[in-house]
Motif scaffolding. Sequence first.
Motif, PDB file in Angstrom:
ATOM      1  N   TRP A   1      36.415  63.452  44.198  1.00  0.00           N
ATOM      2  CA  TRP A   1      35.942  62.136  43.763  1.00  0.00           C
ATOM      3  C   TRP A   1      34.820  61.687  44.694  1.00  0.00           C
ATOM      4  CZ3 TRP A   1      36.252  56.750  45.130  1.00  0.00           C
ATOM      5  CH2 TRP A   1      35.914  55.895  44.053  1.00  0.00           C
ATOM      6  N   TYR A   2      33.609  62.188  44.407  1.00  0.00           N
ATOM      7  CA  TYR A   2      32.402  61.818  45.150  1.00  0.00           C
ATOM      8  C   TYR A   2      32.467  62.158  46.647  1.00  0.00           C
ATOM      9  CZ  TYR A   2      31.459  58.858  41.030  1.00  0.00           C
ATOM     10  OH  TYR A   2      31.238  58.385  39.759  1.00  0.00           O
TER      11      TYR A   2
ATOM     12  N   ARG B   1      37.591  56.699  37.922  1.00  0.00           N
ATOM     13  CA  ARG B   1      38.731  56.572  38.834  1.00  0.00           C
ATOM     14  C   ARG B   1      39.955  56.322  37.969  1.00  0.00           C
ATOM     15  NH1 ARG B   1      40.540  58.172  43.581  1.00  0.00           N
ATOM     16  NH2 ARG B   1      39.739  56.767  45.166  1.00  0.00           N
TER      17      ARG B   1
ATOM     18  N   ARG C   1      28.701  50.419  41.856  1.00  0.00           N
ATOM     19  CA  ARG C   1      29.852  49.760  41.225  1.00  0.00           C
ATOM     20  C   ARG C   1      30.535  48.806  42.204  1.00  0.00           C
ATOM     21  NH1 ARG C   1      32.692  51.408  36.852  1.00  0.00           N
ATOM     22  NH2 ARG C   1      34.660  51.253  37.993  1.00  0.00           N
TER      23      ARG C   1
ATOM     24  N   SER D   1      42.610  48.443  37.971  1.00  0.00           N
ATOM     25  CA  SER D   1      41.409  49.146  37.518  1.00  0.00           C
ATOM     26  C   SER D   1      40.830  48.598  36.218  1.00  0.00           C
ATOM     27  CB  SER D   1      41.711  50.634  37.349  1.00  0.00           C
ATOM     28  OG  SER D   1      42.040  51.210  38.592  1.00  0.00           O
TER      29      SER D   1
ATOM     30  N   GLU E   1      28.910  59.811  36.549  1.00  0.00           N
ATOM     31  CA  GLU E   1      30.044  59.046  37.051  1.00  0.00           C
ATOM     32  C   GLU E   1      31.343  59.806  36.871  1.00  0.00           C
ATOM     33  OE1 GLU E   1      30.385  54.926  36.000  1.00  0.00           O
ATOM     34  OE2 GLU E   1      28.225  54.679  35.891  1.00  0.00           O
TER      35      GLU E   1
ATOM     36  N   CYS F   1      25.339  57.850  45.284  1.00  0.00           N
ATOM     37  CA  CYS F   1      26.613  57.920  44.561  1.00  0.00           C
ATOM     38  C   CYS F   1      26.757  56.683  43.669  1.00  0.00           C
ATOM     39  CB  CYS F   1      27.771  57.989  45.553  1.00  0.00           C
ATOM     40  SG  CYS F   1      29.406  57.857  44.798  1.00  0.00           S
TER      41      CYS F   1
ATOM     42  N   HIS G   1      34.642  61.285  48.669  1.00  0.00           N
ATOM     43  CA  HIS G   1      35.037  60.021  49.289  1.00  0.00           C
ATOM     44  C   HIS G   1      35.914  60.274  50.517  1.00  0.00           C
ATOM     45  CE1 HIS G   1      37.933  56.404  49.136  1.00  0.00           C
ATOM     46  NE2 HIS G   1      36.795  55.935  49.609  1.00  0.00           N
TER      47      HIS G   1
ATOM     48  N   GLU H   1      29.258  55.185  42.642  1.00  0.00           N
ATOM     49  CA  GLU H   1      30.341  54.285  43.065  1.00  0.00           C
ATOM     50  C   GLU H   1      29.829  53.214  44.018  1.00  0.00           C
ATOM     51  OE1 GLU H   1      34.218  52.688  43.077  1.00  0.00           O
ATOM     52  OE2 GLU H   1      33.161  54.053  41.720  1.00  0.00           O
ATOM     53  N   ASN H   2      28.789  53.515  44.776  1.00  0.00           N
ATOM     54  CA  ASN H   2      28.203  52.496  45.654  1.00  0.00           C
ATOM     55  C   ASN H   2      27.759  51.286  44.842  1.00  0.00           C
ATOM     56  OD1 ASN H   2      28.469  54.258  47.860  1.00  0.00           O
ATOM     57  ND2 ASN H   2      26.443  55.156  47.491  1.00  0.00           N
TER      58      ASN H   2
END
Length: 200
Positions: free
Chosen positions: A112-113, A8, A144, A185, A5, A139, A115, A141-142
């Motif tokens: 960042w991935y 962010r 999350r 966040s 991970e 990924c 993105h 983040e998906n």
Amino acid sequence: MSEHEIPRVPMSTEEIEAANLGAPTRLDGQVTLHEYDPRWPAAFAREAALIEERLARLDHRIEHVGSTSVPGLPAKPVIDVLLIVPDSGDEPSYAPALEALGYRLAVREPEWYEHRVLRRHGIGPGADYVNLHVLSAGCPENDRMLSFRDRLRRHDGDRELYAATKRALAERSWEYLQNYADAKSEVIGGIIERAAAEEA
């Protein structure tokens, strides 16, 4: 957080400007939130159908994310869509097909991935535009994003907490829209942690 991970963290003005292909969205004021609009899911469904048709030859998944995907949440009238593709860094595999629909690449974050965000205006009643977030399959983040959405859909307490946080932050003055997003966040992270604990 797993070793794969990438956290962010709040973006600096320089990072915001570097990530945006054009001028980033400046606010220099408050954020205007709208009460939940039942037309938002229909706006997503229309966009998803168009994207599905254009990307029929590419392995992909489309999800409605963000506050407009959660009944009862106040939100900016912007439809956030998650597009999962084999490789989000491979823009030629998806961007030209989406540009034919009127999407324009707005954000590129290779660190960042990989993105990407593509944006399309004029999408019909109830919403101003679409933010199409593109990330690669696998990924973290998906998971999350989807875990956060699903937690808010089923948990009244966290949905009310997030709504109150959004309303309080919206009353403050922000230079960029990204600054407002970054300020949420900590609360978002706490909600995701509780969702993970519940699923464990």
